[in-house]
Write a protein that holds these residues in place. Structure first.
Motif, PDB file in Angstrom:
ATOM      1  N   MET A  72       0.821  -1.207   0.000  1.00  0.00           N
ATOM      2  CA  MET A  72       0.000   0.000   0.000  1.00  0.00           C
ATOM      3  C   MET A  72       0.854   1.255   0.000  1.00  0.00           C
ATOM      4  N   ALA A  73       0.349   2.285  -0.700  1.00  0.00           N
ATOM      5  CA  ALA A  73       0.994   3.590  -0.692  1.00  0.00           C
ATOM      6  C   ALA A  73       0.027   4.613  -0.107  1.00  0.00           C
ATOM      7  N   ILE A  74       0.539   5.433   0.836  1.00  0.00           N
ATOM      8  CA  ILE A  74      -0.234   6.564   1.356  1.00  0.00           C
ATOM      9  C   ILE A  74       0.354   7.819   0.719  1.00  0.00           C
ATOM     10  N   ILE A  75      -0.496   8.615   0.082  1.00  0.00           N
ATOM     11  CA  ILE A  75      -0.020   9.756  -0.702  1.00  0.00           C
ATOM     12  C   ILE A  75      -0.503  11.052  -0.077  1.00  0.00           C
ATOM     13  N   SER A  76       0.452  11.930   0.277  1.00  0.00           N
ATOM     14  CA  SER A  76       0.083  13.217   0.883  1.00  0.00           C
ATOM     15  C   SER A  76       0.809  14.373   0.209  1.00  0.00           C
ATOM     16  N   THR A  77       1.009  14.256  -1.094  1.00  0.00           N
ATOM     17  CA  THR A  77       1.657  15.315  -1.876  1.00  0.00           C
ATOM     18  C   THR A  77       0.603  16.258  -2.444  1.00  0.00           C
ATOM     19  N   PRO A  78       1.005  17.387  -3.048  1.00  0.00           N
ATOM     20  CA  PRO A  78       0.015  18.190  -3.792  1.00  0.00           C
ATOM     21  C   PRO A  78      -0.675  17.324  -4.841  1.00  0.00           C
ATOM     22  N   ILE A  79      -1.966  17.516  -5.015  1.00  0.00           N
ATOM     23  CA  ILE A  79      -2.735  16.619  -5.882  1.00  0.00           C
ATOM     24  C   ILE A  79      -2.316  16.734  -7.349  1.00  0.00           C
ATOM     25  N   PRO A 110     -11.485  22.011 -12.526  1.00  0.00           N
ATOM     26  CA  PRO A 110     -10.054  21.631 -12.533  1.00  0.00           C
ATOM     27  C   PRO A 110      -9.787  20.377 -11.696  1.00  0.00           C
ATOM     28  N   GLY A 111     -10.462  20.268 -10.560  1.00  0.00           N
ATOM     29  CA  GLY A 111     -10.293  19.093  -9.704  1.00  0.00           C
ATOM     30  C   GLY A 111     -10.837  17.835 -10.348  1.00  0.00           C
ATOM     31  N   LYS A 112     -11.949  17.971 -11.068  1.00  0.00           N
ATOM     32  CA  LYS A 112     -12.518  16.811 -11.767  1.00  0.00           C
ATOM     33  C   LYS A 112     -11.534  16.276 -12.806  1.00  0.00           C
ATOM     34  N   LYS A 113     -10.878  17.197 -13.515  1.00  0.00           N
ATOM     35  CA  LYS A 113      -9.903  16.781 -14.536  1.00  0.00           C
ATOM     36  C   LYS A 113      -8.724  16.042 -13.900  1.00  0.00           C
ATOM     37  N   LEU A 114      -8.285  16.527 -12.716  1.00  0.00           N
ATOM     38  CA  LEU A 114      -7.190  15.852 -12.019  1.00  0.00           C
ATOM     39  C   LEU A 114      -7.602  14.432 -11.600  1.00  0.00           C
ATOM     40  N   GLU A 115      -8.831  14.288 -11.099  1.00  0.00           N
ATOM     41  CA  GLU A 115      -9.302  12.962 -10.693  1.00  0.00           C
ATOM     42  C   GLU A 115      -9.421  12.032 -11.892  1.00  0.00           C
ATOM     43  N   MET A 116      -9.856  12.575 -13.038  1.00  0.00           N
ATOM     44  CA  MET A 116      -9.922  11.765 -14.264  1.00  0.00           C
ATOM     45  C   MET A 116      -8.525  11.313 -14.689  1.00  0.00           C
ATOM     46  N   ALA A 117      -7.544  12.189 -14.491  1.00  0.00           N
ATOM     47  CA  ALA A 117      -6.161  11.830 -14.840  1.00  0.00           C
ATOM     48  C   ALA A 117      -5.640  10.730 -13.915  1.00  0.00           C
ATOM     49  N   ILE A 118      -5.988  10.817 -12.618  1.00  0.00           N
ATOM     50  CA  ILE A 118      -5.588   9.769 -11.670  1.00  0.00           C
ATOM     51  C   ILE A 118      -6.220   8.449 -12.065  1.00  0.00           C
ATOM     52  N   GLN A 119      -7.520   8.501 -12.407  1.00  0.00           N
ATOM     53  CA  GLN A 119      -8.249   7.288 -12.791  1.00  0.00           C
ATOM     54  C   GLN A 119      -7.647   6.672 -14.049  1.00  0.00           C
ATOM     55  N   LYS A 120      -7.272   7.524 -14.981  1.00  0.00           N
ATOM     56  CA  LYS A 120      -6.687   7.041 -16.235  1.00  0.00           C
ATOM     57  C   LYS A 120      -5.371   6.315 -15.978  1.00  0.00           C
ATOM     58  N   GLU A 121      -4.544   6.846 -15.074  1.00  0.00           N
ATOM     59  CA  GLU A 121      -3.259   6.212 -14.775  1.00  0.00           C
ATOM     60  C   GLU A 121      -3.455   4.878 -14.039  1.00  0.00           C
ATOM     61  N   ALA A 122      -4.495   4.816 -13.211  1.00  0.00           N
ATOM     62  CA  ALA A 122      -4.781   3.543 -12.520  1.00  0.00           C
ATOM     63  C   ALA A 122      -5.249   2.497 -13.520  1.00  0.00           C
ATOM     64  N   GLY A 123      -6.071   2.946 -14.495  1.00  0.00           N
ATOM     65  CA  GLY A 123      -6.524   2.056 -15.565  1.00  0.00           C
ATOM     66  C   GLY A 123      -7.137   0.771 -15.047  1.00  0.00           C
ATOM     67  N   HIS A 124      -6.753  -0.329 -15.666  1.00  0.00           N
ATOM     68  CA  HIS A 124      -7.236  -1.655 -15.273  1.00  0.00           C
ATOM     69  C   HIS A 124      -6.135  -2.449 -14.573  1.00  0.00           C
ATOM     70  N   SER A 125      -5.266  -1.721 -13.875  1.00  0.00           N
ATOM     71  CA  SER A 125      -4.116  -2.376 -13.240  1.00  0.00           C
ATOM     72  C   SER A 125      -4.495  -3.201 -12.015  1.00  0.00           C
ATOM     73  N   GLY A 126      -5.655  -2.909 -11.409  1.00  0.00           N
ATOM     74  CA  GLY A 126      -6.053  -3.600 -10.179  1.00  0.00           C
ATOM     75  C   GLY A 126      -5.707  -2.827  -8.930  1.00  0.00           C
ATOM     76  N   ILE A 127      -4.971  -1.724  -9.049  1.00  0.00           N
ATOM     77  CA  ILE A 127      -4.669  -0.911  -7.867  1.00  0.00           C
ATOM     78  C   ILE A 127      -5.966  -0.285  -7.360  1.00  0.00           C
ATOM     79  N   ARG A 128      -6.194  -0.342  -6.057  1.00  0.00           N
ATOM     80  CA  ARG A 128      -7.399   0.246  -5.464  1.00  0.00           C
ATOM     81  C   ARG A 128      -7.041   1.578  -4.828  1.00  0.00           C
TER      82      ARG A 128
END
Length: 576
Positions: A72-79, A110-128
């Motif tokens: 698991m990774a805990i992320i607390s950087t700028p979004i 702007p925040g919605k676009k960032l969340e879409m970018a996060i979702q895109k990078e997660a893709g179908h990798s299985g990372i939750r």
């Protein structure tokens, strides 16, 4: 629904803290401190390109530089850099992540676009992904505090899930004060991936979870939520505080987590159908959670009320009446036993008023009689301040008698400082105690309502009186017409016609365009009637004050017509 890789989040063997910091007062520092000081026994890897060590632990500039796999990774950087971090986590084979960072859809486009970018990078990798915009998670079983909350819950069998981090930390603080144990604390935040349905499904299979308590601002995947809740609520109680009940509350929820609350009546119906108990206030949520954690469910609404003062007993009876019930009628046998030991001027009914001189021994005798009474499904024991007996001594005398009984037993030591010692005794013994009789009765009735919800859930629906008939041509035309409209919406009448064409029973509706038609058609249906606006441009009729209920005669229907037309025009002058 999927619980894939959620074990990697809640029972990890190794954790990377991306954004770990040595600076006190920062989120990155709080995360590191909580993981180490709260007893997590797995490996911890701080990730920060600007430090060689944080505390006693060496750091890595990136999660890609770790030579061992991480659960698991805990992320607390700028979004803004989180999409790249998730990409790195996928490449490193990380199973799950908790994104603390705020600035997602709750801030707008702007925040919605960032969340879409996060979702895109997660893709179908299985990372939750839990979050973003969350406080973090806690698991008592793993001694895991992967959050920036300052405390760890007492170990227990209840799980708490919340969209709001502040509600999480407030419940946590109160739970320690009231000696209530939790197995999981989960702050879901914006629910980019893991949502309430996933959590209910996961916690339903966890042996160390006996009940689930939730703070909800919105739901995302309704089908997944209903499926999980209906399955789990049969075996584990689920209680929800659904915020955003009003228009103002819904707007506040949108600015908080980017959630848009739906029609509140829809949530009411969904929760009931899923076997979930809904409460309306923070106080009620906590009271209900306390009772669930400490007491069995009642077999019926038969509450016996024992008190040393008339007033609090009356207050308890009034609250019970608000729920549509009366204090349980005492059997002849129970009455006779009480009459033998109580003063001549006792109340002679339930509530059982023992009068002001009630000593610990008398309390014990009355409680024992009520515990053995077959008509009693639950017991409320009240004490008000008095000079003739020490109320703390009364509490101490009752603890061993009322602990772990087959019926719920609640106490209410009414008052302030003088009564606190008695409440402390009950809290330490794991016996629910409330500072007012009203709160105690409400908590009892909430648990009883939950039991009734489960009964409804387990009933087999009755068959329709006849075989459904389908009119596919009508359905096809209605859908085609709806798709041809500007907003792709059906009016209520069209929607019900569509349901009817599939053989689903609907209530009778008539359309009227003049006051005369209103009166005539209301007469044909039969009073009382409901009247509402029928406009494709006004989808939320109540927002336009264009719904009138329980109209009892022609005069009321005629006046309602004028008001509806006026209100609808004021709400949207261009509405058809």
């Amino acid at each position: 629904m999927s619980i894939e890789n959620l074990d990697k989040i809640f029972q990890p063997n190794s954790i990377a803290v991306i954004g770990a910091s040595a600076r006190k007062g920062s989120v990155g520092h709080a995360l590191m401190h909580n993981l180490i000081e709260r007893g997590f026994s797995g490996q911890i890897f701080p990730i920060n390109p600007n430090h060689k060590k944080i505390g006693e632990l060496p750091t890595c500039p990136s999660i890609r530089d770790l030579e061992v796999p991480v659960d698991m990774a805990i992320i607390s950087t700028p979004i803004t850099i989180v999409p790249q971090i998730i990409k790195d986590c996928v490449a490193a084979g990380v199973g799950g992540s908790v994104i603390i960072s705020a600035g997602g859809k709750e801030i707008g486009e702007p925040g919605k676009k960032l969340e879409m970018a996060i979702q895109k990078e997660a893709g179908h990798s299985g990372i939750r992904i839990i979050g973003p915009n969350c406080v973090g998670i806690m698991s008592s079983r793993s001694k895991l505090n992967a959050s920036f909350a300052s405390q760890m819950p007492i170990a227990g069998k209840m799980a708490f899930i919340s969209q709001s981090g502040a509600i999480c930390t407030a419940i946590l603080d109160l739970s320690i004060q009231e000696n209530i144990g939790f197995s999981y604390f989960v702050s879901l935040g914006d629910m980019l991936d893991v949502d309430f349905g996933d959590m209910i499904d996961y916690l339903g299979g966890e042996a160390d979870v006996g009940s689930i308590v939730m703070y909800v601002e919105s739901l995302t995947n309704f089908r997944k939520f209903m499926s999980a809740a209906r399955a789990v609520s049969r075996v584990k109680p689920i209680i929800v505080l659904k915020a955003g009940r009003t228009q103002a509350g819904a707007l506040a929820a949108a600015s908080h987590t980017g959630a848009m609350a739906g029609e509140d009546s829809v949530y009411d119906a969904a929760f009931q159908r899923a076997g979930i108990l809904r409460v309306k206030t923070f106080e009620e949520l906590f009271d209900c959670a306390e009772l669930l954690a400490k007491q069995p469910k009642p077999a019926g609404p038969g509450l016996a009320i024992i008190t040393n003062a008339g007033g609090p007993g009356v207050m308890a009876a009034d609250t019970l009446s608000d729920f549509g019930y009366e204090p349980v009628s005492l059997s002849t046998e129970t009455f006779q036993k009480l009459d033998e030991i109580l003063p001549p001027y006792w109340s002679k009914r339930n509530p059982i008023d023992m009068l002001g001189e009630a000593k610990p021994a008398l309390y014990r005798q009355v409680v024992e009689i009520c515990l053995n009474a077959k008509e009693v499904n639950g017991l409320l024991i009240i004490s008000a301040p008095q000079a003739l007996a020490d109320t703390a001594e009364v509490a101490a005398a009752l603890v061993d008698l009322i602990r772990e009984k087959p019926i719920p037993i609640i106490t209410s030591w009414v008052g302030g400082v003088d009564m606190q010692k008695g409440r402390d005794i009950f809290n330490q013994a794991g016996i629910p105690t409330f500072d007012t009789p009203e709160r105690a009765v409400r908590a009892f009735m909430d648990i009883y309502r939950f039991s009734k919800n489960i009964e409804i859930l387990q009933q087999i629906p009755s068959r329709l009186p006849r075989r459904p008939e389908f009119d596919r041509e009508t359905a096809k035309n209605l859908i085609r017409e709806g798709l041809g409209t500007q907003n792709y919406l059906l009016t209520e009448m069209e929607a019900k016609a569509l349901l009817s064409s599939y053989g689903i029973p609907v209530n009778r509706m008539e359309k009227a365009v003049t006051k005369e038609e209103v009166v005539q058609k209301a007469q044909n249906i039969g009073f009382p009637v409901v009247m509402k606006i029928n406009s494709r441009d006004i989808t939320h009729k109540s927002d336009a004050n264009a719904v009138f209920l329980n109209l009892k005669n022609e005069n009321e229907a005629s006046k309602a017509f004028d008001k509806i037309i006026w209100n609808a025009h004021a709400y949207n002058p261009k509405a058809r």
